[in-house]
Design a protein around this motif. Structure first.
Motif, PDB file in Angstrom:
ATOM      1  N   GLU A 244      25.856  22.287 -48.832  1.00  0.00           N
ATOM      2  CA  GLU A 244      26.197  22.587 -48.151  1.00  0.00           C
ATOM      3  C   GLU A 244      25.659  23.129 -47.286  1.00  0.00           C
ATOM      4  O   GLU A 244      24.586  24.096 -48.123  1.00  0.00           O
ATOM      5  CB  GLU A 244      27.688  23.320 -48.453  1.00  0.00           C
ATOM      6  CG  GLU A 244      28.737  21.888 -48.767  1.00  0.00           C
ATOM      7  CD  GLU A 244      30.212  22.662 -49.027  1.00  0.00           C
ATOM      8  OE1 GLU A 244      30.276  23.610 -49.635  1.00  0.00           O
ATOM      9  OE2 GLU A 244      31.283  21.563 -49.181  1.00  0.00           O
ATOM     10  N   ASN A 245      26.564  24.124 -46.473  1.00  0.00           N
ATOM     11  CA  ASN A 245      25.394  24.760 -44.839  1.00  0.00           C
ATOM     12  C   ASN A 245      26.118  25.335 -44.801  1.00  0.00           C
ATOM     13  O   ASN A 245      26.397  25.998 -42.996  1.00  0.00           O
ATOM     14  CB  ASN A 245      24.706  24.309 -44.071  1.00  0.00           C
ATOM     15  CG  ASN A 245      23.421  25.377 -43.126  1.00  0.00           C
ATOM     16  OD1 ASN A 245      23.548  25.883 -43.352  1.00  0.00           O
ATOM     17  ND2 ASN A 245      23.242  24.463 -42.146  1.00  0.00           N
ATOM     18  N   ASN A 246      27.227  25.586 -45.276  1.00  0.00           N
ATOM     19  CA  ASN A 246      28.440  26.539 -44.401  1.00  0.00           C
ATOM     20  C   ASN A 246      28.047  28.200 -44.048  1.00  0.00           C
ATOM     21  O   ASN A 246      27.453  28.770 -44.542  1.00  0.00           O
ATOM     22  CB  ASN A 246      29.617  26.624 -45.475  1.00  0.00           C
ATOM     23  CG  ASN A 246      30.299  25.724 -45.840  1.00  0.00           C
ATOM     24  OD1 ASN A 246      30.138  24.243 -45.119  1.00  0.00           O
ATOM     25  ND2 ASN A 246      31.346  25.166 -47.255  1.00  0.00           N
ATOM     26  N   GLY A 247      28.661  28.143 -42.163  1.00  0.00           N
ATOM     27  CA  GLY A 247      28.698  29.316 -41.891  1.00  0.00           C
ATOM     28  C   GLY A 247      27.003  29.433 -41.925  1.00  0.00           C
ATOM     29  O   GLY A 247      26.371  30.400 -41.383  1.00  0.00           O
ATOM     30  N   GLY A 248      25.890  28.227 -41.793  1.00  0.00           N
ATOM     31  CA  GLY A 248      24.713  28.623 -41.682  1.00  0.00           C
ATOM     32  C   GLY A 248      23.604  29.781 -42.664  1.00  0.00           C
ATOM     33  O   GLY A 248      22.871  29.937 -42.026  1.00  0.00           O
ATOM     34  N   MET A 249      24.303  28.927 -44.311  1.00  0.00           N
ATOM     35  CA  MET A 249      23.592  29.976 -44.901  1.00  0.00           C
ATOM     36  C   MET A 249      22.379  29.425 -45.480  1.00  0.00           C
ATOM     37  O   MET A 249      21.533  30.293 -45.274  1.00  0.00           O
ATOM     38  CB  MET A 249      23.994  29.903 -45.513  1.00  0.00           C
ATOM     39  CG  MET A 249      24.240  28.512 -46.869  1.00  0.00           C
ATOM     40  SD  MET A 249      25.527  28.556 -48.281  1.00  0.00           S
ATOM     41  CE  MET A 249      24.625  29.209 -49.917  1.00  0.00           C
ATOM     42  N   HIS A 250      22.027  27.817 -44.591  1.00  0.00           N
ATOM     43  CA  HIS A 250      20.440  27.876 -44.995  1.00  0.00           C
ATOM     44  C   HIS A 250      19.731  28.222 -43.678  1.00  0.00           C
ATOM     45  O   HIS A 250      18.396  28.083 -43.737  1.00  0.00           O
ATOM     46  CB  HIS A 250      20.457  26.201 -44.677  1.00  0.00           C
ATOM     47  CG  HIS A 250      21.274  25.119 -45.764  1.00  0.00           C
ATOM     48  ND1 HIS A 250      20.979  23.740 -45.950  1.00  0.00           N
ATOM     49  CD2 HIS A 250      21.696  26.411 -46.588  1.00  0.00           C
ATOM     50  CE1 HIS A 250      21.813  23.513 -47.291  1.00  0.00           C
ATOM     51  NE2 HIS A 250      22.293  25.140 -47.782  1.00  0.00           N
ATOM     52  N   GLY A 251      20.111  29.269 -42.402  1.00  0.00           N
ATOM     53  CA  GLY A 251      18.883  29.621 -41.528  1.00  0.00           C
ATOM     54  C   GLY A 251      18.819  28.968 -41.130  1.00  0.00           C
ATOM     55  O   GLY A 251      18.161  28.559 -40.569  1.00  0.00           O
ATOM     56  N   THR A 252      19.323  27.132 -40.850  1.00  0.00           N
ATOM     57  CA  THR A 252      18.248  26.651 -39.939  1.00  0.00           C
ATOM     58  C   THR A 252      19.110  26.780 -38.350  1.00  0.00           C
ATOM     59  O   THR A 252      18.548  25.724 -37.375  1.00  0.00           O
ATOM     60  CB  THR A 252      19.105  25.201 -40.297  1.00  0.00           C
ATOM     61  OG1 THR A 252      19.778  25.149 -41.055  1.00  0.00           O
ATOM     62  CG2 THR A 252      17.598  24.758 -42.230  1.00  0.00           C
ATOM     63  N   ALA A 306      27.154  38.119 -38.861  1.00  0.00           N
ATOM     64  CA  ALA A 306      27.211  36.703 -39.445  1.00  0.00           C
ATOM     65  C   ALA A 306      26.344  36.598 -39.017  1.00  0.00           C
ATOM     66  O   ALA A 306      25.681  36.563 -37.527  1.00  0.00           O
ATOM     67  CB  ALA A 306      28.542  35.590 -39.084  1.00  0.00           C
ATOM     68  N   SER A 307      25.053  34.992 -39.182  1.00  0.00           N
ATOM     69  CA  SER A 307      23.599  35.053 -39.326  1.00  0.00           C
ATOM     70  C   SER A 307      23.028  34.133 -39.476  1.00  0.00           C
ATOM     71  O   SER A 307      23.131  33.899 -40.581  1.00  0.00           O
ATOM     72  CB  SER A 307      23.031  36.045 -38.355  1.00  0.00           C
ATOM     73  OG  SER A 307      22.021  35.523 -38.128  1.00  0.00           O
ATOM     74  N   SER A 308      22.715  32.893 -38.649  1.00  0.00           N
ATOM     75  CA  SER A 308      22.223  31.380 -38.881  1.00  0.00           C
ATOM     76  C   SER A 308      20.446  31.665 -39.118  1.00  0.00           C
ATOM     77  O   SER A 308      20.148  31.445 -39.285  1.00  0.00           O
ATOM     78  CB  SER A 308      22.985  30.113 -38.404  1.00  0.00           C
ATOM     79  OG  SER A 308      22.425  28.753 -38.631  1.00  0.00           O
ATOM     80  N   ASP A 309      20.218  31.987 -37.263  1.00  0.00           N
ATOM     81  CA  ASP A 309      18.648  31.429 -37.202  1.00  0.00           C
ATOM     82  C   ASP A 309      18.804  33.037 -36.267  1.00  0.00           C
ATOM     83  O   ASP A 309      18.998  32.342 -35.194  1.00  0.00           O
ATOM     84  CB  ASP A 309      18.142  30.771 -37.317  1.00  0.00           C
ATOM     85  CG  ASP A 309      16.979  30.928 -36.642  1.00  0.00           C
ATOM     86  OD1 ASP A 309      15.856  31.689 -37.700  1.00  0.00           O
ATOM     87  OD2 ASP A 309      16.321  29.867 -35.995  1.00  0.00           O
TER      88      ASP A 309
END
Length: 408
Positions: A244-252, A306-309
């Motif tokens: 899972e990549n909820n909230g953009g936690m994978h930074g992609t 919040a921040s994804s990338d």
């Protein structure tokens, strides 16, 4: 819990240490590394806990996810309502192949209660200040433990033995039949899955994860699982996550789930340690910088947004470990001080300040563990203090009679 980075790698093949170290990049007799300003040899140990039940003596469901459980504060056997991600103090910039953790407390997911490896090689879990010893299904104590990692809301736990075998079970009863027969050096549990470092690959079992995860030309030195996924750090300092990549936690830059290890698009350097929470992920990079991705809606990222990338910088330098729960983040500094951040709903685990705030009375921590609504620190004397769901507030409470395995 994890201590400081290990100094070297004794296992043929590069990353990861002996099973006796319970973790990555070091062995029981490996080269020395530093933690909290003290030179020691290194081992890794990371554990996560069981379900989330306030009044159950064996664990329960998680109130946030299932709506049926309470908080782990009063469970005495491994009930708990939190993730357990652990890492340790020490050198904020270890070399390739060095371990960021050692035997002591959990490493995990935001789904579990805290567990620890004791000084005499047994495994305990605790949802209150009273630990309970894990036993095999024949009633005998589990011994020769290098690391323990409880997982999920079903009160499951896995133990890594010094032999390199991984055994799992339920209700504090561990099966004699191994899930991994030999060669494992670290184990971490998520909600309905677990993964172990075995040689140069990561072996996983359970739901929604690939059976095997490999890294071309690199080897994993850490695996840290969260609700429905895992993150890993390799001996080349590469950070990746899958699931899972909820909230953009994978930074992609998106929220799309990843079935294979995927790296953040923007990183500040070589990764040292990953500390995933529920919908956010932080990592320590060379120089002690802490970068985070994902949700900040409860100010778990210090109210930075919040921040994804690219990600947000939580700490510029001097950090040696970072761990995440459901709504909070805690950072261990090279001074031995612990700072946490949350906007509430963490029962004091993140101090509910919306910004990084020092934890009162903790000045000599050498390792950290964070769960859904708790945080724990292993101190230089091998004792453990926890706050949040376990102490019912921001003031740390000692875990009765617990002396954790020393870094060696």
């Amino acid at each position: 819990m994890a201590c400081g980075p290990a100094g070297g790698d004794d296992r043929a093949g590069g990353a990861g240490g002996s099973a006796a170290s319970g973790g990555s990049g070091s062995s029981v007799s490996g080269s020395t590394g530093t933690y909290a300003g003290t030179t020691t040899s290194s081992t890794t140990s990371s554990t996560t806990g069981g379900g989330d039940a306030a009044s159950s003596t064996t664990g329960g469901g998680d109130a946030t996810s299932s709506g049926t459980g309470g908080d782990a504060a009063s469970s005495t056997t491994g009930g708990g309502d939190t993730t357990s991600s652990t890492t340790g103090g020490g050198d904020p910039d270890p070399g390739a192949g060095e371990s960021p953790a050692c035997a002591g407390l959990n490493n995990g997911s935001g789904t579990t209660i805290p567990c620890a490896t004791t000084a005499d090689g047994k495994a305990v879990c605790f949802g209150s200040t009273t630990p309970t010893t894990l036993k095999y299904d024949d009633g005998t104590d589990v011994t020769g433990v290098a690391q323990v990692s409880a997982k999920g809301f079903t009160e499951e736990a896995c133990v890594l033995l010094e032999t390199g075998a991984v055994h799992c079970g339920r209700h504090a009863q561990i099966s004699r039949t191994p899930v991994v027969a030999s060669g494992a050096t670290m184990v971490s549990g998520g909600l309905n899955h677990a993964c172990a470092i075995v040689g140069s690959a990561i072996k996983c079992w359970g739901e929604s994860v690939p059976a095997d995860v490999t890294f071309s030309g690199e080897a994993p030195v850490q695996v840290a699982c969260y609700y429905h996924g895992c993150c890993a750090v390799t001996d080349a300092g590469k950070l990746t996550c899958w699931g899972e990549n909820n909230g953009g936690m994978h930074g992609t830059g998106d929220t799309t789930a990843h079935t294979t290890p995927t790296a953040p698009r923007t990183v500040p350097g070589r990764a040292i340690y990953a500390g995933p929470g529920q919908d956010h992920m932080c990592a320590v990079f060379e120089g002690g910088k802490v970068q985070c991705w994902g949700q900040d809606w409860n100010k778990q990222l210090g109210g930075l947004g919040a921040s994804s990338d690219p990600g947000v910088t939580l700490v510029e330098s001097g950090a040696v470990a970072v761990v995440g729960g459901q709504f909070h983040v805690c950072v261990l500094l090279s001074s031995g001080q612990v700072q946490c951040s949350s906007g509430g709903q963490s029962e004091g685990a993140g101090l509910d300040m919306g910004r990084l705030t020092p934890v009162a009375g903790i000045s000599n921590a050498v390792a950290l563990s964070a769960g859904k609504h708790y945080s724990c620190a292993r101190l230089a004397d091998a004792s453990v203090r926890c706050w949040g769901a376990i102490s019912h507030g921001a003031t740390p409470a000692a875990i009765s009679g617990l002396t954790t395995r020393d870094c060696h």
